[in-house]
Design an enzyme around this catalytic site. Structure first.
Site, PDB file in Angstrom:
ATOM      1  N   GLY A  13      48.273  84.182 101.528  1.00 40.79           N
ATOM      2  CA  GLY A  13      47.928  85.128 102.553  1.00 40.79           C
ATOM      3  C   GLY A  13      47.264  86.264 101.389  1.00 40.79           C
ATOM      4  N   ARG A  14      46.311  87.035 102.354  1.00 43.80           N
ATOM      5  CA  ARG A  14      45.627  88.153 101.609  1.00 43.80           C
ATOM      6  C   ARG A  14      45.490  89.330 102.656  1.00 43.80           C
ATOM      7  NH1 ARG A  14      41.583  87.305  97.981  1.00 43.80           N
ATOM      8  NH2 ARG A  14      41.533  85.218  98.190  1.00 43.80           N
ATOM      9  N   GLY A  15      45.587  90.525 102.094  1.00 41.87           N
ATOM     10  CA  GLY A  15      45.503  91.673 102.645  1.00 41.87           C
ATOM     11  C   GLY A  15      44.903  92.794 101.855  1.00 41.87           C
ATOM     12  N   GLY A  16      44.946  93.836 102.429  1.00 37.18           N
ATOM     13  CA  GLY A  16      44.238  95.102 101.992  1.00 37.18           C
ATOM     14  C   GLY A  16      44.544  95.300 100.545  1.00 37.18           C
ATOM     15  N   MET A  17      45.922  95.221 100.103  1.00 38.69           N
ATOM     16  CA  MET A  17      46.107  95.719  98.871  1.00 38.69           C
ATOM     17  C   MET A  17      46.226  94.530  97.714  1.00 38.69           C
ATOM     18  SD  MET A  17      49.397  98.324  99.264  1.00 38.69           S
ATOM     19  CE  MET A  17      49.573  98.276  97.369  1.00 38.69           C
ATOM     20  N   VAL A  20      48.709  86.783  98.012  1.00 38.41           N
ATOM     21  CA  VAL A  20      50.068  86.423  97.513  1.00 38.41           C
ATOM     22  C   VAL A  20      49.598  84.878  97.520  1.00 38.41           C
ATOM     23  CG1 VAL A  20      52.363  85.553  98.234  1.00 38.41           C
ATOM     24  CG2 VAL A  20      51.411  88.045  99.080  1.00 38.41           C
ATOM     25  N   LYS A  35      52.724  87.640  94.069  1.00 36.01           N
ATOM     26  CA  LYS A  35      51.819  88.781  94.904  1.00 36.01           C
ATOM     27  C   LYS A  35      51.099  89.277  93.634  1.00 36.01           C
ATOM     28  CE  LYS A  35      52.116  92.235  98.428  1.00 36.01           C
ATOM     29  NZ  LYS A  35      52.952  92.925  99.281  1.00 36.01           N
ATOM     30  N   ASP A 147      57.385  97.680 108.085  1.00 36.04           N
ATOM     31  CA  ASP A 147      56.455  96.641 108.476  1.00 36.04           C
ATOM     32  C   ASP A 147      57.031  95.438 108.830  1.00 36.04           C
ATOM     33  OD1 ASP A 147      53.801  95.593 109.107  1.00 36.04           O
ATOM     34  OD2 ASP A 147      53.425  95.007 106.988  1.00 36.04           O
TER      35      ASP A 147
END
Length: 457
Positions: A13-17, A20, A35, A147
């Site tokens: 997965g990928r996010g703003g920060m 993973v 992460k 969250d």
């Protein structure tokens, strides 16, 4: 590709920060989730690299400080400042890796408002209880998650049933009384799941905000819908098996005013215990005495299912297997099963012979194949034609009993061993599996662990 000491096996997965990854530990090869801090450029500009690094290490510290069955454990923290000279690895930490998560179990997509799968009352309550217990452990230490949502609820494959809840992703968490560093335009929490006060002012979030998110998740697990703000439909109107006493629970869990909600985890657990006790009384009163194999047959024969394994990618999978938008059969087969008395069960319409017990433990795909080979070596039940079933064959085990109005249907096999490997491959490194209890098909990589139930005939 490597990050620090770890061999990267794929992106999870990928996010703003950051991102993973699925990774392998050195020497042992144990699979972990890694992460890594790789913020998007806009995040670095808005918040600042130093603040993001502080938030990242605070997440690792918060998770590492907690030891609880319903909180994923941190295994290692590394990278960035403090590492040996010349080490190029960015800040990263590793934690326990689990193949399953609640978002995938529900069939939730990035279009969150779309319908998801209903999980049935028992499964929904078990998962909600695990979420609350994990959050209560955090809250006891003064940590607010902020969250809570299905994709941050991992499901360990260490037991039958849905699996043990493991909370992850503390990147937005805060200590009680702490003021966190953030840009005034930075959203904290996930739309649809965050409590109203948290959306208005993230610093006001407390234990009751996390429990609100549990209430949203439970409502969705039961109904396949999100509770619409301000005009939530009574649950007894959208779920045929639940009476309106459930609405008293959700009126409290989803109250817009935090003061009207459950004050803490134990209070919410007590209310769930009362609901479950009444549910079991209702079920026992309505349903006939349990029968191992039940009487789900509808008298309609169905075509002999495909027995030859196929390779089907994600794009064509639904068409190949004849599934709807939530990866369920267009109709459930409702097979007619007869116990043979020798550790096998015959499905009378198709002529298939099934192993009754299946594997004792969840296994990787390769070990599932080894389980079948062992049955053949030992001529289990006098047969040497055992094999891993195809998706089409496994679909004959689906009952649809988690759908409203069907809870009296009895499964032919142990419902705790519902997630089963198929012989059908998705790719070189992945295969398709089914959840026979919830009645859907999905895929995972071959290192994940599900049960094996052999078929013959």
């Amino acid at each position: 590709m490597r990050i620090g000491r770890y061999e990267i096996r794929g992106l999870l997965g990928r996010g703003g920060m950051g991102a993973v990854y699925k990774a392998a530990m050195p020497v042992t090869g144990r699979i972990v989730a890694l992460k890594v801090l790789k913020p998007a450029e806009i995040m670095a500009d808005l918040v600042g690299e130093d603040a993001l690094r502080e938030m990242f290490y605070k997440e690792a510290s918060a998770m590492a400080s907690i030891s609880h069955p319903n909180v994923a454990a941190i295994l290692d923290v590394s990278g960035g400042s403090g590492e040996g000279e010349g080490d190029p690895a960015p800040p990263h930490f590793t934690m326990e890796y689990y193949c399953g998560n609640l978002g995938a179990l529900m069939g939730e997509t990035y279009e969150v408002e779309r319908e998801s799968r209903r999980l049935g009352v028992e499964t929904s309550l078990a998962i909600a209880r695990g979420m609350i217990c994990g959050l209560d452990r955090l809250h006891y230490e003064g940590i607010i998650h902020r969250d809570v949502k299905p994709f941050n609820v991992m499901l360990a494959e260490d037991q039958g049933g849905p699996g043990t809840v493991k909370l992850i992703d503390f990147g937005l968490s805060k200590l009680r009384g702490e003021r966190t560093v953030r840009h005034k335009g930075m959203v904290v929490g996930s739309p649809y799941y965050a409590a109203p006060e948290q959306e208005a002012d993230p610093e006001s979030a407390d234990e009751r905000s996390d429990l609100y998110s549990v209430g949203v998740t439970l409502y969705r697990m039961l109904t396949g819908r999100l509770p619409e703000s301000g005009k939530r439909l009574p649950i007894c109107d959208v779920h045929a098996d639940l009476d309106c006493r459930w609405d008293d629970f959700f009126s409290t869990a989803l109250a817009r005013d935090p003061a009207a909600r459950f004050p803490d985890g134990p209070a919410m657990l007590n209310a769930l215990d009362d609901l479950e006790a009444r549910w079991r009384e209702q079920r026992d009163a309505v349903c006939a005495a349990p029968d191992l194999l039940g009487d789900a047959g509808n008298g309609r024969p169905f075509p002999r299912p495909r027995r030859e394994p196929v390779k089907a990618g994600l794009k064509e999978g639904r068409t190949v297997f004849g599934l709807d938008g939530l990866w369920r059969p267009e109709r459930y087969a409702h097979g007619e099963f007869a116990d043979q008395g020798d550790g096998t069960v015959a499905e009378l319409s198709s002529g298939l012979i099934w192993e009754l017990d299946g594997s004792r433990y969840p296994l990787t795909w390769e070990r599932a194949a080894a389980h079948v080979a062992r049955l053949n070596r030992n001529a289990f039940a006098g047969r040497v034609d055992w094999r891993l079933p195809t998706v089409a064959e496994l679909a004959t085990l689906f009952t649809g009993r988690t759908e409203p109005g069907e809870f009296c249907l009895q499964p032919a096999f142990d419902p705790r061993k519902a997630r089963l490997w198929s012989a059908d491959r998705k790719a070189f490194t992945a295969a398709w599996y089914v959840d026979a209890e919830l009645g859907f098909v999905w895929w995972q990589d071959l290192t994940c662990r599900f049960f094996a139930r052999a078929v013959a005939g």
